[in-house]
Design an enzyme around this catalytic site. Sequence first.
Site, PDB file in Angstrom:
ATOM      1  N   ASP A  57       0.818  -1.246   0.071  1.00  0.00           N
ATOM      2  CA  ASP A  57      -0.060   0.023   0.122  1.00  0.00           C
ATOM      3  C   ASP A  57       0.742   1.247   0.002  1.00  0.00           C
ATOM      4  O   ASP A  57       1.547   1.463   0.976  1.00  0.00           O
ATOM      5  CB  ASP A  57      -0.848  -0.044   1.149  1.00  0.00           C
ATOM      6  CG  ASP A  57      -1.805   1.171   1.200  1.00  0.00           C
ATOM      7  OD1 ASP A  57      -2.531   1.281   0.352  1.00  0.00           O
ATOM      8  OD2 ASP A  57      -1.831   1.726   2.356  1.00  0.00           O
ATOM      9  N   THR A  90      -2.710   6.555  -4.231  1.00  0.00           N
ATOM     10  CA  THR A  90      -1.504   7.323  -3.838  1.00  0.00           C
ATOM     11  C   THR A  90       0.022   7.121  -4.487  1.00  0.00           C
ATOM     12  O   THR A  90       0.673   7.764  -4.725  1.00  0.00           O
ATOM     13  CB  THR A  90      -1.294   6.991  -2.351  1.00  0.00           C
ATOM     14  OG1 THR A  90      -1.226   5.626  -2.143  1.00  0.00           O
ATOM     15  CG2 THR A  90      -2.372   7.480  -1.611  1.00  0.00           C
ATOM     16  N   THR A  91       0.070   5.511  -5.077  1.00  0.00           N
ATOM     17  CA  THR A  91       1.121   5.361  -5.708  1.00  0.00           C
ATOM     18  C   THR A  91       1.250   5.948  -6.963  1.00  0.00           C
ATOM     19  O   THR A  91       2.313   6.526  -7.255  1.00  0.00           O
ATOM     20  CB  THR A  91       1.496   3.755  -5.765  1.00  0.00           C
ATOM     21  OG1 THR A  91       1.302   3.109  -4.577  1.00  0.00           O
ATOM     22  CG2 THR A  91       2.496   3.508  -6.591  1.00  0.00           C
ATOM     23  N   ASP A 375      -8.705   0.004   0.346  1.00  0.00           N
ATOM     24  CA  ASP A 375      -8.549   0.460  -1.040  1.00  0.00           C
ATOM     25  C   ASP A 375      -9.723   0.096  -1.904  1.00  0.00           C
ATOM     26  O   ASP A 375     -10.015   0.837  -2.915  1.00  0.00           O
ATOM     27  CB  ASP A 375      -7.217  -0.047  -1.615  1.00  0.00           C
ATOM     28  CG  ASP A 375      -6.029   0.624  -0.857  1.00  0.00           C
ATOM     29  OD1 ASP A 375      -6.200   1.647  -0.292  1.00  0.00           O
ATOM     30  OD2 ASP A 375      -4.830   0.063  -1.029  1.00  0.00           O
TER      31      ASP A 375
END
Length: 527
Positions: A57, A90-91, A375
């Site tokens: 994550d 977010t990545t 997620d």
Amino acid sequence: MTYKNSGGQEMDERFAAYITNANAVRAVASAVEGTIGPKGLDIMLVDRFGEVTITNDGVTILKLMDINHPAAKMLINIAKAQQEEVGDGTTTATIMAGTLVTEGVNQIIRGVPVARVIEGIKYGVKKAQEIMKTKATPVKGINDENLRKIAYIAGREHDDIADLVFEAAKLIGEEKLKEKNFRLRDIIIAKAGAENEVFLGLIIDKEKLNKQMPKEVYGAKILLIDDALEPEHIEEEALGTEAGFARYMELREEFKRNIEKIVELGVNVVFVGKNISDNAEELFVDKGILAVDRVSSRDLEKIAEHTGARMIKRSGLKKSQEEIKNYIGFAEKVYEDEKLEHIRIVGGNGRRMATILVGAATSEIVGERERIAKDAASSLQAAIKGGIVAGGGAVEIAVARELEREKEKLKGMATYGIDCVISALKRPLGQIVYNAGFNPLEKVEEVIYTQAEKNLDSIGVNCDTGELSDMLELGVLDPAPVKIHAIKAAGEIAEAILRIDTIIKKKDEDVGRANVDSTQGIKDLDF
């Protein structure tokens, strides 16, 4: 003083801040880029006590990293904002921001004025968001199978988690999921040793106050006390006086009457925010009342919403029985799960609420299973609100292709800023392909060519075979709001960092000087 850019060329001191910031941002981005895509790997984070967290994550990795550089911290903050706003992506946002900053600095070093680079980035980011919105397809109601596919992809291809999230969404309903302040991710609880489950009701992660209290209560009449359930306190000095002691005894009698009032009203379940006195506990045991103490305010609010109860303070128990009746909530059943050590409330008379219970084989993987489920839930909810797009980096390539045509509308050096945005949009696919073991340069160009040739924006790369495929046909989908916000977040952080051309350490209040090694790109100033 000279510095070297990414190509090994020596640069003068005026580029020091840009280079050090770009290096810091790139270092953060590289820490998470290996996790993106279906073939992405996990990261192990170890603290100074040897405690280990293994996760895929992005935001968890960024939050747990030991980071000191200010530009790197800015990047982490923007990833947190992405998580807060849409719950996923977010990545992607971090990788794109890293590319924007790196490419922006390279343009500045080549001689493009900073103002023109920023102008182009702002224009490109705005247009990219607009184009992305046109690519979104609305879901066809709460039963649309594409929602399960979204949960499956965001849930890192965990079938069981995708099923749980999809089932919960159908139980809750589309109207509730579109509410601004409701977050599907907040109804997820992971427990070691539990079985996967979705049910209408709540889990309160507490145990009953006394083992002699009933394990289950049917036809529950629930009172919520957002306070301590004990007599009001008297200062020790006052207890030494006759009047003070008399007041102490009066308060104890009043408290006893208030507890008896609760019993007479037929209340059989009590949730209390703070302590419960021994006397109250003993009476509850005698009367078969299930009581739970030290319940968080957030849990009390959820119980109130689900059961129709209203929270009351300790002083509110002085009200008449008729008045207190208006504070009581109702549920079909309240019971304790002794194995999992929590309380369940089922069938409340208030708002319909659901809980997703995610099982985990061991306590070591509970946290990661919960993060995966959150997620998946966030992505599913985002898709309901803003529609879906082709995943796997395909839609970013489609946006980059259209952005190439937008360059013609800008004059001068601002086009170099748009080039930075185009590079950032290509980066997710390139990294996904690289993580799957294929040549990113080759595959990205193949996708660009094939999308244009077939006029099909959903062409991407099948990470199992390396062949070009239609991501929509493969069921590789992403929520449009996640993608749109990732572009926005990346652009904001890039603009903020590229505006910094000098870094000065603030003077230490007790030393009266700022003194930092200038080889780190920070000015060495003596006052």
